[in-house]
Design a protein around this motif. Structure first.
Motif, mmCIF file in Angstrom:
data_model
loop_
_atom_site.group_PDB
_atom_site.id
_atom_site.type_symbol
_atom_site.label_atom_id
_atom_site.label_comp_id
_atom_site.label_asym_id
_atom_site.label_seq_id
_atom_site.Cartn_x
_atom_site.Cartn_y
_atom_site.Cartn_z
ATOM 1 N N GLU A 123 3.973 6.740 14.742
ATOM 2 C CA GLU A 123 2.547 6.860 14.439
ATOM 3 C C GLU A 123 1.909 7.918 15.321
ATOM 4 N N ALA A 124 2.271 7.936 16.597
ATOM 5 C CA ALA A 124 1.732 8.937 17.517
ATOM 6 C C ALA A 124 2.152 10.340 17.105
ATOM 7 N N ALA A 125 3.425 10.513 16.755
ATOM 8 C CA ALA A 125 3.928 11.835 16.394
ATOM 9 C C ALA A 125 3.264 12.360 15.124
ATOM 10 N N LEU A 126 3.126 11.504 14.109
ATOM 11 C CA LEU A 126 2.486 11.940 12.869
ATOM 12 C C LEU A 126 1.022 12.286 13.115
ATOM 13 N N ALA B 33 2.460 5.007 7.706
ATOM 14 C CA ALA B 33 1.319 5.894 7.513
ATOM 15 C C ALA B 33 1.629 6.858 6.389
ATOM 16 N N ALA B 34 0.588 7.537 5.902
ATOM 17 C CA ALA B 34 0.763 8.500 4.828
ATOM 18 C C ALA B 34 -0.194 9.655 5.017
ATOM 19 N N THR B 35 0.244 10.839 4.586
ATOM 20 C CA THR B 35 -0.615 12.018 4.620
ATOM 21 C C THR B 35 -0.749 12.577 3.218
ATOM 22 N N LEU B 36 -1.908 13.143 2.934
ATOM 23 C CA LEU B 36 -2.196 13.750 1.636
ATOM 24 C C LEU B 36 -2.744 15.143 1.902
ATOM 25 N N ASP C 256 5.355 7.933 5.458
ATOM 26 C CA ASP C 256 6.263 7.728 6.586
ATOM 27 C C ASP C 256 6.425 6.226 6.772
ATOM 28 N N THR C 257 7.546 5.683 6.332
ATOM 29 C CA THR C 257 7.728 4.236 6.362
ATOM 30 C C THR C 257 7.944 3.701 7.773
ATOM 31 N N VAL C 258 8.393 4.547 8.706
ATOM 32 C CA VAL C 258 8.541 4.105 10.095
ATOM 33 C C VAL C 258 7.173 4.020 10.758
ATOM 34 N N THR D 91 0.828 -1.201 0.000
ATOM 35 C CA THR D 91 0.000 0.000 0.000
ATOM 36 C C THR D 91 0.866 1.256 0.000
ATOM 37 N N MET D 92 1.952 1.255 0.779
ATOM 38 C CA MET D 92 2.836 2.423 0.776
ATOM 39 C C MET D 92 3.445 2.636 -0.602
ATOM 40 N N THR D 93 3.804 1.548 -1.263
ATOM 41 C CA THR D 93 4.347 1.656 -2.615
ATOM 42 C C THR D 93 3.307 2.218 -3.572
ATOM 43 N N ARG D 94 2.078 1.732 -3.478
ATOM 44 C CA ARG D 94 1.017 2.195 -4.371
ATOM 45 C C ARG D 94 0.703 3.668 -4.138
ATOM 46 N N ILE D 95 0.684 4.095 -2.896
ATOM 47 C CA ILE D 95 0.430 5.508 -2.614
ATOM 48 C C ILE D 95 1.512 6.372 -3.251
ATOM 49 N N GLY D 96 2.769 5.940 -3.139
ATOM 50 C CA GLY D 96 3.854 6.689 -3.754
ATOM 51 C C GLY D 96 3.724 6.788 -5.258
ATOM 52 N N GLU D 97 3.159 5.749 -5.896
ATOM 53 C CA GLU D 97 2.998 5.729 -7.350
ATOM 54 C C GLU D 97 1.785 6.535 -7.796
ATOM 55 N N ASP D 98 0.646 6.328 -7.117
ATOM 56 C CA ASP D 98 -0.609 6.934 -7.556
ATOM 57 C C ASP D 98 -0.852 8.325 -6.987
ATOM 58 N N LEU D 99 -0.230 8.628 -5.845
ATOM 59 C CA LEU D 99 -0.414 9.926 -5.199
ATOM 60 C C LEU D 99 0.962 10.530 -4.905
ATOM 61 N N PRO D 100 1.667 10.977 -5.928
ATOM 62 C CA PRO D 100 3.035 11.462 -5.720
ATOM 63 C C PRO D 100 3.120 12.664 -4.793
#
Length: 225
Positions: free
Chosen positions: A110-113, A82-85, A77-79, A63-72
């Motif tokens: 995760e808490a910090a983000l 999670a991801a933000t848009l 945040d790989t640690v 999913t992280m890979t797909r987000i990077g491809e589809d939502l550049p």
């Protein structure tokens, strides 16, 4: 509520009114969802709340890979897994995230983000577990100035009690599933934190970085300007 339809039965119903009721929009919980579903939900949330960043948590590698491809334009945040848009809000108040060891970093990240996405500033204080108390004492001036503390620890879960005995800042304790066999996947840390003798300590579920982040940010945001 809104429905995701593609000529089929709705597979997800986004709570687009949550921001109006609580001040915070819904978040995508990625576990158990396909990469396509997570990407679609992030897009919907971003469109519905253009002034706030959309957040997706508990993401798989695919999913992280797909987000990077589809939502550049998204930030992954790989640690934290999670991801933000979208743009993070201007922060109000400060939350210090204190973690016991390197193995606790996923939950602490995760808490910090989450804190940042929910409108407060986040400061990380890492690797200050009770096995080396001098490290925690050295960090005391830094966390004494925060509005709220999130204390993340596994093993026996003693760190929040120690922090609670050193400062009057409110403490949110997060037990992690880190530890050997008798830790029972974080249950020992959870019970230790629930039985803390330090006043002012509240406890989330095991690995509950997101829950702690939301709670801490809401407290910090209420600080008078």
């Amino acid at each position: 509520m809104s429905e995701e339809r593609n000529g089929r039965e709705a597979w997800a119903r986004l709570d687009l009114e949550r921001a109006r009721r609580t001040g915070d929009p819904e978040v995508v919980y990625g576990e158990g969802k396909t990469p396509d579903q997570v990407v679609a939900l992030l897009r919907r949330l971003r469109a519905a709340h253009p002034a706030r960043a959309a957040l997706a948590t508990r993401l798989s590698d695919d999913t992280m890979t797909r987000i990077g491809e589809d939502l550049p334009e998204a930030v992954v945040d790989t640690v934290a897994r999670a991801a933000t848009l979208g743009t993070l809000p201007k922060p109000t108040g400060t939350v210090a995230i204190i973690s016991g060891g390197t193995s606790d970093q996923r939950v602490a990240a995760e808490a910090a983000l989450t804190v940042r996405c929910f409108g407060a500033d986040a400061t990380r204080i890492n690797d200050v577990g009770v096995a080396g108390l001098h490290r925690l004492l050295e960090a005391k001036p830094e966390f004494d100035t925060a509005d709220v503390l999130i204390v993340v620890a596994g093993m026996e879960g003693a760190l929040p009690s120690v922090v609670g005995g050193l400062t009057g800042v409110p403490v949110i304790a997060v037990p992690t599933s880190v530890g050997y066999g008798a830790s029972f996947g974080g249950l020992s840390a959870l019970l230790g934190m629930l039985n803390s003798c330090a006043p002012g300590v509240v406890v989330t579920n095991i690995d509950g970085g997101f829950s702690a982040g939301v709670h801490a940010a809401r407290i910090a945001r209420r600080r008078p300007e």
